[in-house]
Design a protein around this motif. Structure first.
Motif, PDB file in Angstrom:
ATOM      1  N   ARG A 108      47.323  75.925  35.532  1.00 44.74           N
ATOM      2  CA  ARG A 108      48.152  75.059  36.379  1.00 44.74           C
ATOM      3  C   ARG A 108      48.787  75.834  37.525  1.00 44.74           C
ATOM      4  O   ARG A 108      48.885  75.323  38.647  1.00 44.74           O
ATOM      5  CB  ARG A 108      49.237  74.381  35.543  1.00 44.74           C
ATOM      6  N   THR A 123      49.404  73.512  28.074  1.00 44.70           N
ATOM      7  CA  THR A 123      50.433  72.686  28.706  1.00 44.70           C
ATOM      8  C   THR A 123      50.674  71.440  27.871  1.00 44.70           C
ATOM      9  O   THR A 123      49.947  71.147  26.914  1.00 44.70           O
ATOM     10  CB  THR A 123      49.989  72.239  30.104  1.00 44.70           C
ATOM     11  N   ASP A 145      42.440  68.479  42.755  1.00 45.79           N
ATOM     12  CA  ASP A 145      42.993  69.634  42.035  1.00 45.79           C
ATOM     13  C   ASP A 145      43.439  70.748  42.984  1.00 45.79           C
ATOM     14  O   ASP A 145      43.497  71.918  42.579  1.00 45.79           O
ATOM     15  CB  ASP A 145      41.965  70.186  41.048  1.00 45.79           C
ATOM     16  N   TYR A 165      48.307  70.946  40.698  1.00 45.27           N
ATOM     17  CA  TYR A 165      48.493  70.142  39.491  1.00 45.27           C
ATOM     18  C   TYR A 165      49.879  69.516  39.459  1.00 45.27           C
ATOM     19  O   TYR A 165      50.209  68.802  38.511  1.00 45.27           O
ATOM     20  CB  TYR A 165      48.258  70.995  38.238  1.00 45.27           C
ATOM     21  N   ASP A 166      50.668  69.764  40.495  1.00 42.86           N
ATOM     22  CA  ASP A 166      52.039  69.278  40.533  1.00 42.86           C
ATOM     23  C   ASP A 166      52.517  69.360  41.981  1.00 42.86           C
ATOM     24  O   ASP A 166      52.460  70.427  42.599  1.00 42.86           O
ATOM     25  CB  ASP A 166      52.910  70.138  39.618  1.00 42.86           C
ATOM     26  N   PRO A 204      46.779  76.768  41.979  1.00 39.26           N
ATOM     27  CA  PRO A 204      46.210  76.793  40.630  1.00 39.26           C
ATOM     28  C   PRO A 204      45.506  78.114  40.335  1.00 39.26           C
ATOM     29  O   PRO A 204      45.189  78.889  41.245  1.00 39.26           O
ATOM     30  CB  PRO A 204      45.208  75.637  40.652  1.00 39.26           C
TER      31      PRO A 204
END
Length: 299
Positions: free
Chosen positions: A28, A46, A231, A234-235, A245
């Motif tokens: 991540r 995660t 992608d 991821y946040d 990432p």
């Protein structure tokens, strides 16, 4: 009820999830540890992350951004390769997909028939973005030409490309290249692919996670711009902080992240929507709340 003969191109944007995935924390957010080292040694996972598919109701048809994970990946022992390559897949991710979490089932929950989908844009060709392809023989599948070329490069399965689940007979693929776009609102991006030629949905090259990764900018009159990034992150908060990432080419990911953050700086209302961000559904709901209020006011 008042009728509108020329509706806005983008009428509604929704998100569904085709299951959940756990990945390594180093996946991540990158650390200094090389990928294959953390992949071999990490003992942590995660929390469950969504496998998001974005659904855009456009006046020219129903459009998907990504197609999710195939439930066969958790029911068919032969879905993944065996041997050492199969071990990589087992170490990389754990999936949980319920029977109702197929792409067809999730669209039905929104009131859509899978046959209503006219176009599916694939951000990149990793397994958790191409899982619904078998359900879309009637749709046009859009992918960047550079991403498609990776299928013929050395050892594609080791790079997350399961060709037997991508090169499915009967699918209608469209390979796109970025072209110069004279649209200052896209800055710092200078090129992309205008999906319908009306500026409402523009595909932008965002390489790094894979060489040909695409993001999609969705613009409508009643909500701020939405940037679906696959992608690249991821946040959204990690992206805003400049973190990248742990899977991909770090230099290109860093450059792409900087470009998206610059676009965000130029467009303060821009909402970034990632494929596995647990906060994406709430962020989308907040961004499009005004659109729903406008629809109610016009009714």
């Amino acid at each position: 009820m008042t009728t509108h003969p020329n509706p806005a191109p983008v009428q509604r944007v929704s998100v569904v999830s085709t299951g959940e995935v756990r990945i390594r924390p180093e996946h991540r957010a990158a650390t200094r540890t090389p990928m294959y080292w953390w992949l071999a040694t990490s003992r942590r996972w995660t929390e469950p992350l969504p496998i998001n598919v974005y659904v855009v109701e456009h006046r020219d048809g129903l459009v998907l951004f990504d197609t999710g994970q195939d439930r066969a990946s958790v029911t068919d022992p032969a879905y993944f390769p065996g041997g050492p390559v199969g071990l990589i897949y087992k170490r990389l991710a754990r999936f949980d997909i319920a029977p109702h979490q197929t792409l067809t089932g999730q669209l039905a929950a929104l009131g859509h028939d899978i046959r209503d989908v006219t176009t599916a844009v694939v951000s990149h060709l990793h397994q958790d973005h191409i899982g619904g392809l078998r359900e879309l023989p009637h749709a046009e599948i859009v992918v960047s030409r550079r991403e498609w070329e990776t299928l013929d490069e050395r050892a594609p399965e080791q790079k997350g490309l399961l060709r037997s689940h991508i090169r499915i007979p009967g699918l209608r693929w469209k390979h796109v290249d970025p072209r110069p776009l004279a649209d200052p609102a896209l800055a710092p991006f200078t090129g992309g692919h205008d999906l319908f030629g009306d500026g409402s949905m523009v595909l932008l090259p965002t390489p790094g996670h894979t060489p040909g990764s695409l993001s999609m900018l969705v613009r409508g009159p009643h909500h701020p711009p939405l940037l679906m990034v696959g992608d690249v992150t991821y946040d959204s908060a990690l992206l805003e902080a400049g973190h990248v990432p742990g899977v991909g080419e770090r230099k290109r990911l860093t450059d792409t992240t900087a470009m998206i953050n610059e676009m965000r700086r130029r467009n303060p209302g821009l909402t970034v929507l990632a494929a596995h961000d647990p906060g994406a559904a709430a962020a989308l709901a907040a961004a499009t709340r005004g659109s729903r209020l406008a629809e109610a006011a016009r009714a």
